[in-house]
Scaffold this motif. Structure first.
Motif, PDB file in Angstrom:
ATOM      1  N   TRP A 248       0.980  -1.119  -0.056  1.00 22.46           N
ATOM      2  CA  TRP A 248      -0.142  -0.010  -0.116  1.00 22.46           C
ATOM      3  C   TRP A 248       0.563   0.864  -0.015  1.00 22.46           C
ATOM      4  O   TRP A 248       0.441   2.033  -0.651  1.00 22.46           O
ATOM      5  CB  TRP A 248      -1.010  -0.382   1.259  1.00 22.46           C
ATOM      6  CG  TRP A 248      -1.941   1.542   1.497  1.00 22.46           C
ATOM      7  CD1 TRP A 248      -1.242   1.928   2.719  1.00 22.46           C
ATOM      8  CD2 TRP A 248      -2.580   2.061   0.496  1.00 22.46           C
ATOM      9  NE1 TRP A 248      -2.087   3.647   2.533  1.00 22.46           N
ATOM     10  CE2 TRP A 248      -2.793   3.252   0.801  1.00 22.46           C
ATOM     11  CE3 TRP A 248      -2.873   1.967  -0.758  1.00 22.46           C
ATOM     12  CZ2 TRP A 248      -3.806   4.082   0.529  1.00 22.46           C
ATOM     13  CZ3 TRP A 248      -3.804   2.528  -1.179  1.00 22.46           C
ATOM     14  CH2 TRP A 248      -4.127   3.787  -0.188  1.00 22.46           C
ATOM     15  N   CYS A 252       0.338   4.149  -3.159  1.00 20.41           N
ATOM     16  CA  CYS A 252      -0.153   5.268  -2.407  1.00 20.41           C
ATOM     17  C   CYS A 252       0.684   6.207  -3.743  1.00 20.41           C
ATOM     18  O   CYS A 252       0.913   7.670  -4.399  1.00 20.41           O
ATOM     19  CB  CYS A 252      -0.289   5.494  -0.673  1.00 20.41           C
ATOM     20  SG  CYS A 252      -1.199   6.999  -1.164  1.00 20.41           S
ATOM     21  N   PRO A 302      -6.071   3.473   5.116  1.00 26.03           N
ATOM     22  CA  PRO A 302      -5.066   3.972   4.142  1.00 26.03           C
ATOM     23  C   PRO A 302      -4.496   5.137   5.075  1.00 26.03           C
ATOM     24  O   PRO A 302      -3.342   5.391   4.371  1.00 26.03           O
ATOM     25  CB  PRO A 302      -6.268   4.421   3.477  1.00 26.03           C
ATOM     26  CG  PRO A 302      -7.830   4.140   2.758  1.00 26.03           C
ATOM     27  CD  PRO A 302      -7.376   3.160   4.886  1.00 26.03           C
TER      28      PRO A 302
END
Length: 519
Positions: A248, A252, A302
């Motif tokens: 992740w 990102c 997130p």
């Protein structure tokens, strides 16, 4: 680069795929380098979900800078972690030398280019090209292998592999010239194994990703057409998703950059998520595409990057149906970022009923295209960045290509005449015809070789090996429904485009049509 230097060895079917038909006549004509080519009919109106790989698909890396970084870090690891000679530290990477579609013979220390029937057409040992006699001695006139999952071969089927292939060639040449430089005896297979471990270490320890995160523009091409393409898919009421092996945090950073965010390294900015229904990171493709793969699916928060359904990193027992929980939430607040899992988790999240409703776009012929096509029956689109230059050169060298085909036809015709004369025992003309045939054959071979060198001085045309399709072209034709030079080309056609290939033709049909044209 001076290959004699100890410090731095090396140097810098019958089926014809169609071009995607134009949209309405008023639409601007798409450059041939940006067009989509079709192997199998695909009606976009039947596609309910479009998925993307990230690395070398949505994110197009700059081979000269990114692969140079991989190369430098790998050399550092070989010297510092695996006690390789310090001379390696002065070596440099030639980003233009290797191409996709090659095969590494780890046992022999050779790098091979094969045709669609797996016959070796070009072979190098280190940086020394093998003669026809040497190729025959090692590989004969038989298939090298009916499968490439044997441990003695490695495939260069992604642009990620170019640096390690080049370094392997350098090490082969270095070992042959200076065997005493190694602390312990090593064979070619051991060299490749160590290179592979050193490359994996670069990816595991985060050094590569940290460098990219510090300056994405240096390593990734900017493509302002990505966002409009994604918006167009969303506006056509299709689900969009991403399945990437990257984790992740790195995902990102990269997606912020390619979607034009001003805060590339700001871990609180996730505007790019609006273009996707589901994002699956750390997917471990190609295993992700196996329905019997029982990998856990984790939700990713997130803001923190934490995996939610874990206890200090250990998976929690997933009581009930996690998919039902995450897919029935209010869509505006539902989590859409996950890690791991497998394709069985994906279908409910996307609310699709049939695998034929999915189009998946990737760059890796095995990790993305073959696995999703063969295992799941998904529709596929392969991204081949080299294709832009390839088709531009084909257009420029059209007359050269026609000349080569004409010479080959002439050689075949002379062979037929000689056979006819021998059958009728008219041997008095044989010698003249043989001389003419030999002269034309040499002219043909020279012209074919020169044509290939226009594409690449060592490996020739990407999609051809000699006059036949290359092994790479065969894989593209077999598993990719569509193929194109960059993912954003998908936004240049109508969202309801009907892609149709040209009519398939057998060899006997070509023969008949050629005679009709001649008449």
């Amino acid at each position: 680069m001076d290959k004699s230097s100890m410090d731095s060895p090396g140097s810098k079917s019958a089926k014809r795929p169609c071009i995607s038909p134009s949209s309405p006549d008023t639409a601007p004509k798409t450059s041939i380098g940006n067009q989509i080519f079709c192997n199998r009919p695909l009606y976009m109106k039947s596609i309910k979900a479009v998925g993307f790989d990230m690395d070398y698909t949505l994110a197009q890396y700059k081979v000269d800078t990114f692969e140079s970084l991989v190369y430098q870090q790998t050399v550092q690891n070989l010297v510092c972690k695996y006690n390789y000679p310090s001379e390696l530290l002065s070596w440099v990477f030639d980003s233009d030398y290797m191409v996709r579609g090659l095969v590494i013979d780890k046992k022999e220390g050779n790098i091979l280019k094969m045709d669609c029937y797996k016959y070796v057409k070009v072979a190098y040992h280190g940086f020394k090209e093998l003669s026809k006699e040497e190729k025959l001695l090692i590989y004969g006139n038989t298939l090298v292998s009916t499968s490439y999952d044997q441990p003695e071969y490695a495939l260069i089927d992604t642009l990620f592999s170019l640096a390690e292939a080049y370094l392997f060639a350098q090490l082969v040449e270095f070992k042959d010239k200076y065997p005493g430089k190694f602390l312990k005896p090593v064979d070619y297979a051991c060299l490749y194994k160590d290179v592979r471990k050193a490359v994996d270490l670069c990816h595991r320890d985060g050094t590569l990703k940290q460098k990219v995160a510090e300056d994405p523009k240096r390593y990734i091409n900017e493509d302002k057409s990505i966002v409009p393409m994604l918006k167009g898919l969303r506006e056509s009421n299709r689900a969009t998703f991403m399945v990437t092996n990257s984790l992740w945090d790195y995902t990102c950073v990269v997606m912020n950059f390619i979607c034009g965010s001003s805060a590339v390294n700001d871990g609180t900015k996730f505007d790019w998520l609006q273009y996707f229904d589901v994002v699956i990171t750390g997917s471990a493709k190609p295993n992700f595409f196996k329905e019997d793969n029982h990998a856990n699916l984790f939700e990713v928060e997130p803001e923190s990057g934490m995996l939610i359904n874990t206890n200090d990193g250990s998976p929690l027992l997933q009581v009930g149906n996690i998919i039902a929980r995450v897919s029935t939430k209010d869509k505006s607040s539902a989590r859409k970022v996950f890690q791991g899992g497998n394709v069985v988790h994906l279908y409910p999240l996307l609310e699709i009923e049939a695998s034929s409703q999915v189009l998946y776009v990737g760059d890796h012929i095995y990790g993305d295209i073959l696995s999703s096509k063969k295992t799941l029956g998904w529709r596929t689109m392969l991204v081949i960045p080299e294709l832009d230059r390839e088709v531009q050169l084909l257009r420029k060298l059209k007359k050269n290509c026609e000349n080569v085909r004409s010479l080959r036809s002439g050689c075949i015709a002379l062979e037929d005449r000689l056979h006819c004369l021998n059958t009728n025992q008219k041997s008095n003309h044989d010698e003249n015809l043989k001389h003419e045939r030999d002269k034309m054959r040499l002219n043909y071979q020279t012209s074919l070789s020169e044509l290939h060198k226009q594409f690449h001085p060592k490996w020739g045309q990407l999609m051809k090996a000699g006059y036949q399709n290359s092994r790479f072209a065969h894989q593209v034709e077999r598993y990719a429904c569509l193929y194109t030079s960059q993912v954003s080309n998908l936004g240049l056609s109508s969202q309801n485009q009907y892609y149709r290939p040209n009519e398939d033709s057998m060899q006997h049909e070509y023969a008949i049509m050629d005679k009709v044209d001649a008449n």
